[in-house]
Design a protein around this motif. Sequence first.
Motif, PDB file in Angstrom:
ATOM      1  N   ARG A 228       0.820  -1.209   0.000  1.00 42.72           N
ATOM      2  CA  ARG A 228       0.000   0.000   0.000  1.00 42.72           C
ATOM      3  C   ARG A 228       0.857   1.263   0.000  1.00 42.72           C
ATOM      4  NH1 ARG A 228      -3.685   1.926   5.123  1.00 42.72           N
ATOM      5  NH2 ARG A 228      -4.621   3.772   4.159  1.00 42.72           N
ATOM      6  N   LEU A 229       1.822   1.361   0.890  1.00 36.91           N
ATOM      7  CA  LEU A 229       2.641   2.567   0.977  1.00 36.91           C
ATOM      8  C   LEU A 229       3.467   2.773  -0.288  1.00 36.91           C
ATOM      9  CD1 LEU A 229       3.853   2.340   4.699  1.00 36.91           C
ATOM     10  CD2 LEU A 229       1.939   3.653   3.746  1.00 36.91           C
ATOM     11  N   GLU A 230       3.879   1.675  -0.903  1.00 36.23           N
ATOM     12  CA  GLU A 230       4.634   1.781  -2.154  1.00 36.23           C
ATOM     13  C   GLU A 230       3.810   2.481  -3.228  1.00 36.23           C
ATOM     14  OE1 GLU A 230       7.032  -1.081  -5.341  1.00 36.23           O
ATOM     15  OE2 GLU A 230       5.653  -1.974  -3.886  1.00 36.23           O
ATOM     16  N   ALA A 231       2.501   2.271  -3.211  1.00 35.48           N
ATOM     17  CA  ALA A 231       1.638   2.927  -4.191  1.00 35.48           C
ATOM     18  C   ALA A 231       1.707   4.441  -4.048  1.00 35.48           C
ATOM     19  CB  ALA A 231       0.199   2.443  -4.016  1.00 35.48           C
ATOM     20  N   LEU A 232       1.773   4.924  -2.827  1.00 37.79           N
ATOM     21  CA  LEU A 232       1.862   6.361  -2.601  1.00 37.79           C
ATOM     22  C   LEU A 232       3.189   6.908  -3.109  1.00 37.79           C
ATOM     23  CD1 LEU A 232       0.370   6.508   1.018  1.00 37.79           C
ATOM     24  CD2 LEU A 232      -0.817   6.732  -1.183  1.00 37.79           C
ATOM     25  N   ARG A 233       4.258   6.140  -2.942  1.00 40.17           N
ATOM     26  CA  ARG A 233       5.558   6.585  -3.458  1.00 40.17           C
ATOM     27  C   ARG A 233       5.555   6.623  -4.977  1.00 40.17           C
ATOM     28  NH1 ARG A 233       7.308   2.867   0.553  1.00 40.17           N
ATOM     29  NH2 ARG A 233       8.135   1.386  -0.980  1.00 40.17           N
ATOM     30  N   GLU A 234       4.973   5.598  -5.590  1.00 44.72           N
ATOM     31  CA  GLU A 234       4.898   5.557  -7.051  1.00 44.72           C
ATOM     32  C   GLU A 234       4.113   6.755  -7.589  1.00 44.72           C
ATOM     33  OE1 GLU A 234       6.108   3.747  -9.428  1.00 44.72           O
ATOM     34  OE2 GLU A 234       6.763   1.833  -8.579  1.00 44.72           O
ATOM     35  N   ALA A 235       2.964   7.017  -6.988  1.00 48.43           N
ATOM     36  CA  ALA A 235       2.136   8.129  -7.445  1.00 48.43           C
ATOM     37  C   ALA A 235       2.842   9.462  -7.248  1.00 48.43           C
ATOM     38  CB  ALA A 235       0.798   8.115  -6.712  1.00 48.43           C
ATOM     39  N   ALA A 236       3.505   9.631  -6.109  1.00 44.71           N
ATOM     40  CA  ALA A 236       4.209  10.889  -5.841  1.00 44.71           C
ATOM     41  C   ALA A 236       5.313  11.122  -6.864  1.00 44.71           C
ATOM     42  CB  ALA A 236       4.780  10.873  -4.424  1.00 44.71           C
ATOM     43  N   SER A 237       6.023  10.067  -7.244  1.00 48.36           N
ATOM     44  CA  SER A 237       7.066  10.211  -8.263  1.00 48.36           C
ATOM     45  C   SER A 237       6.478  10.687  -9.583  1.00 48.36           C
ATOM     46  CB  SER A 237       7.789   8.875  -8.472  1.00 48.36           C
ATOM     47  OG  SER A 237       8.536   8.507  -7.340  1.00 48.36           O
ATOM     48  N   ASP A 238       5.346  10.121  -9.969  1.00 44.72           N
ATOM     49  CA  ASP A 238       4.741  10.499 -11.245  1.00 44.72           C
ATOM     50  C   ASP A 238       4.221  11.936 -11.213  1.00 44.72           C
ATOM     51  OD1 ASP A 238       5.379   7.982 -11.979  1.00 44.72           O
ATOM     52  OD2 ASP A 238       3.351   7.309 -12.420  1.00 44.72           O
ATOM     53  N   VAL A 239       3.693  12.354 -10.074  1.00 46.01           N
ATOM     54  CA  VAL A 239       3.272  13.753  -9.936  1.00 46.01           C
ATOM     55  C   VAL A 239       4.475  14.675 -10.120  1.00 46.01           C
ATOM     56  CG1 VAL A 239       2.351  15.476  -8.343  1.00 46.01           C
ATOM     57  CG2 VAL A 239       1.283  13.223  -8.491  1.00 46.01           C
ATOM     58  N   ASP A 240       5.572  14.354  -9.457  1.00 47.83           N
ATOM     59  CA  ASP A 240       6.783  15.176  -9.559  1.00 47.83           C
ATOM     60  C   ASP A 240       7.327  15.215 -10.984  1.00 47.83           C
ATOM     61  OD1 ASP A 240       6.637  15.693  -6.864  1.00 47.83           O
ATOM     62  OD2 ASP A 240       8.138  14.188  -6.293  1.00 47.83           O
ATOM     63  N   GLU A 241       7.135  14.111 -11.725  1.00 54.29           N
ATOM     64  CA  GLU A 241       7.675  14.021 -13.084  1.00 54.29           C
ATOM     65  C   GLU A 241       6.776  14.660 -14.132  1.00 54.29           C
ATOM     66  OE1 GLU A 241       8.676   9.937 -13.866  1.00 54.29           O
ATOM     67  OE2 GLU A 241       9.832   9.767 -12.016  1.00 54.29           O
ATOM     68  N   GLY A 242       5.568  15.068 -13.741  1.00 50.81           N
ATOM     69  CA  GLY A 242       4.722  15.788 -14.675  1.00 50.81           C
ATOM     70  C   GLY A 242       3.479  15.086 -15.154  1.00 50.81           C
ATOM     71  N   ALA A 243       3.022  14.050 -14.446  1.00 46.87           N
ATOM     72  CA  ALA A 243       1.781  13.379 -14.844  1.00 46.87           C
ATOM     73  C   ALA A 243       0.600  14.341 -14.714  1.00 46.87           C
ATOM     74  CB  ALA A 243       1.537  12.151 -13.964  1.00 46.87           C
ATOM     75  N   ASP A 244      -0.354  14.187 -15.611  1.00 47.36           N
ATOM     76  CA  ASP A 244      -1.566  15.009 -15.590  1.00 47.36           C
ATOM     77  C   ASP A 244      -2.763  14.260 -15.024  1.00 47.36           C
ATOM     78  OD1 ASP A 244      -0.631  17.475 -17.225  1.00 47.36           O
ATOM     79  OD2 ASP A 244       0.010  15.750 -18.427  1.00 47.36           O
ATOM     80  N   PHE A 245      -2.750  12.940 -15.117  1.00 46.45           N
ATOM     81  CA  PHE A 245      -3.742  12.054 -14.510  1.00 46.45           C
ATOM     82  C   PHE A 245      -2.973  10.964 -13.775  1.00 46.45           C
ATOM     83  CE2 PHE A 245      -5.497  13.525 -18.510  1.00 46.45           C
ATOM     84  CZ  PHE A 245      -6.870  13.685 -18.342  1.00 46.45           C
ATOM     85  N   LEU A 246      -3.579  10.398 -12.732  1.00 41.10           N
ATOM     86  CA  LEU A 246      -3.029   9.232 -12.062  1.00 41.10           C
ATOM     87  C   LEU A 246      -4.028   8.088 -12.184  1.00 41.10           C
ATOM     88  CD1 LEU A 246      -1.748  10.828  -8.723  1.00 41.10           C
ATOM     89  CD2 LEU A 246      -0.375  10.230 -10.734  1.00 41.10           C
ATOM     90  N   MET A 247      -3.517   6.893 -12.409  1.00 41.76           N
ATOM     91  CA  MET A 247      -4.379   5.721 -12.559  1.00 41.76           C
ATOM     92  C   MET A 247      -4.022   4.653 -11.529  1.00 41.76           C
ATOM     93  SD  MET A 247      -4.932   3.138 -15.812  1.00 41.76           S
ATOM     94  CE  MET A 247      -4.927   4.472 -17.004  1.00 41.76           C
ATOM     95  N   VAL A 248      -5.065   3.968 -11.054  1.00 37.90           N
ATOM     96  CA  VAL A 248      -4.904   2.760 -10.244  1.00 37.90           C
ATOM     97  C   VAL A 248      -5.480   1.600 -11.042  1.00 37.90           C
ATOM     98  CG1 VAL A 248      -5.583   1.552  -8.136  1.00 37.90           C
ATOM     99  CG2 VAL A 248      -5.045   4.005  -8.052  1.00 37.90           C
ATOM    100  N   LYS A 249      -4.705   0.526 -11.153  1.00 36.76           N
ATOM    101  CA  LYS A 249      -5.111  -0.643 -11.937  1.00 36.76           C
ATOM    102  C   LYS A 249      -4.630  -1.898 -11.218  1.00 36.76           C
ATOM    103  CE  LYS A 249      -4.506  -2.716 -16.537  1.00 36.76           C
ATOM    104  NZ  LYS A 249      -3.783  -2.658 -17.822  1.00 36.76           N
ATOM    105  N   PRO A 250      -5.550  -2.892 -11.035  1.00 33.12           N
ATOM    106  CA  PRO A 250      -6.969  -2.968 -11.346  1.00 33.12           C
ATOM    107  C   PRO A 250      -7.818  -2.073 -10.444  1.00 33.12           C
ATOM    108  CG  PRO A 250      -5.996  -5.158 -11.128  1.00 33.12           C
ATOM    109  CD  PRO A 250      -5.022  -4.180 -10.557  1.00 33.12           C
ATOM    110  N   GLY A 251      -9.164  -2.186 -10.657  1.00 35.68           N
ATOM    111  CA  GLY A 251     -10.076  -1.359  -9.916  1.00 35.68           C
ATOM    112  C   GLY A 251     -10.625  -2.003  -8.658  1.00 35.68           C
ATOM    113  N   LEU A 252     -11.453  -3.046  -8.808  1.00 37.78           N
ATOM    114  CA  LEU A 252     -12.231  -3.566  -7.678  1.00 37.78           C
ATOM    115  C   LEU A 252     -11.378  -4.077  -6.532  1.00 37.78           C
ATOM    116  CD1 LEU A 252     -15.192  -5.482  -9.378  1.00 37.78           C
ATOM    117  CD2 LEU A 252     -15.310  -3.409  -7.967  1.00 37.78           C
ATOM    118  N   ALA A 253     -10.283  -4.740  -6.831  1.00 39.21           N
ATOM    119  CA  ALA A 253      -9.473  -5.325  -5.760  1.00 39.21           C
ATOM    120  C   ALA A 253      -8.595  -4.294  -5.064  1.00 39.21           C
ATOM    121  CB  ALA A 253      -8.598  -6.455  -6.318  1.00 39.21           C
TER     122      ALA A 253
END
Length: 326
Positions: A228-253
């Motif tokens: 779970r915490l790794e997901a936050l690090r991954e997302a933060a890196s992409d925000v810093d690098e210039g992402a305009d949208f963030l995605m979580v995949k898969p959805g339900l699980a």
Amino acid sequence: MNQLVFDRHRRLRQNAAIRRMVRETTLSVDDFIYPVFAVEGENIKNEIPSMPGIYQFSLDRLDEEIDEVVALGIPAVMVFGIPDHKDAVGSGAYHDHGIVQKAIRQIKARHPELIVIADTCLCEYTDHGHCGVIVDGDVENDQSLELLAKTAVSQAAAGADIIAPSNMMDGFVAAIRRALDEAGYIHVPIMSYAVKYASSFYGPFRDAADSAPQFGDRKTYQMDPANRLEALREAASDVDEGADFLMVKPGLAFLDILRDLRERFDLPLVTYNVSGEYAMIKAAALNGWLDEKQTVMESLISMKRAGADLIITYFAKDAVKWLREG
């Protein structure tokens, strides 16, 4: 006799009109992105066995699918390609006349108002089925970034409105943003597969896109479902690098991860209702074990409630029709 004192929550559930009035989360056609599969060849409309109702289309048959999407008011499609040739470096992904590039041009020429999102990955185009360049039996990160950047630029040149890199290489957003900017595509946003788990729910997609790895798995670059915490690090890196949208995949699980990102980031948040989730509901519905409409709509509303602004789903066409029914 003392009267019981308690809250009467059921007052706001007593009929359909009241339930609609106080409903906290709603779905609309504007929430959906519909995946489409373009394949080389002629007069091809192949139903994917593990995904009833979903097809691969050759370009001469693709318009019938896109016309229906537009008629339903769905605002965006995500284009995946199945090439007729694969090689070690996935050159079909970044060729100017690759299947995705041709599909994008065709769609935008016929329906310029439709948002076309390009899946930016190499796995459909490599003969080994991995999402990058193989060196000593593993995916080499930085060499793969160069090919991803080339792919993104070629897709933008073809007319893609949004680039959606999905391979989970470290630095992929930064590499693609720089390449797009240097090529003059500063206006093209990046929809990053920021948090993509190494999930068993992708199985039917690999039938659809012919992208199963020929050896090993993708666990060295896609995330461990336990984390779970790794997901936050991954997302933060992409925000810093210039992402305009963030995605979580898969959805339900991974609804908890979706909620975590919603609480921490203010970018538009996307989730992918993936092929395995689609196939499970379809199989149960075809066997009479579940009510398809009710189960689908409950699943989609759960993603929206968890924080998704947009949902990529194979159910998009059906969901819009059900919404119109009321």
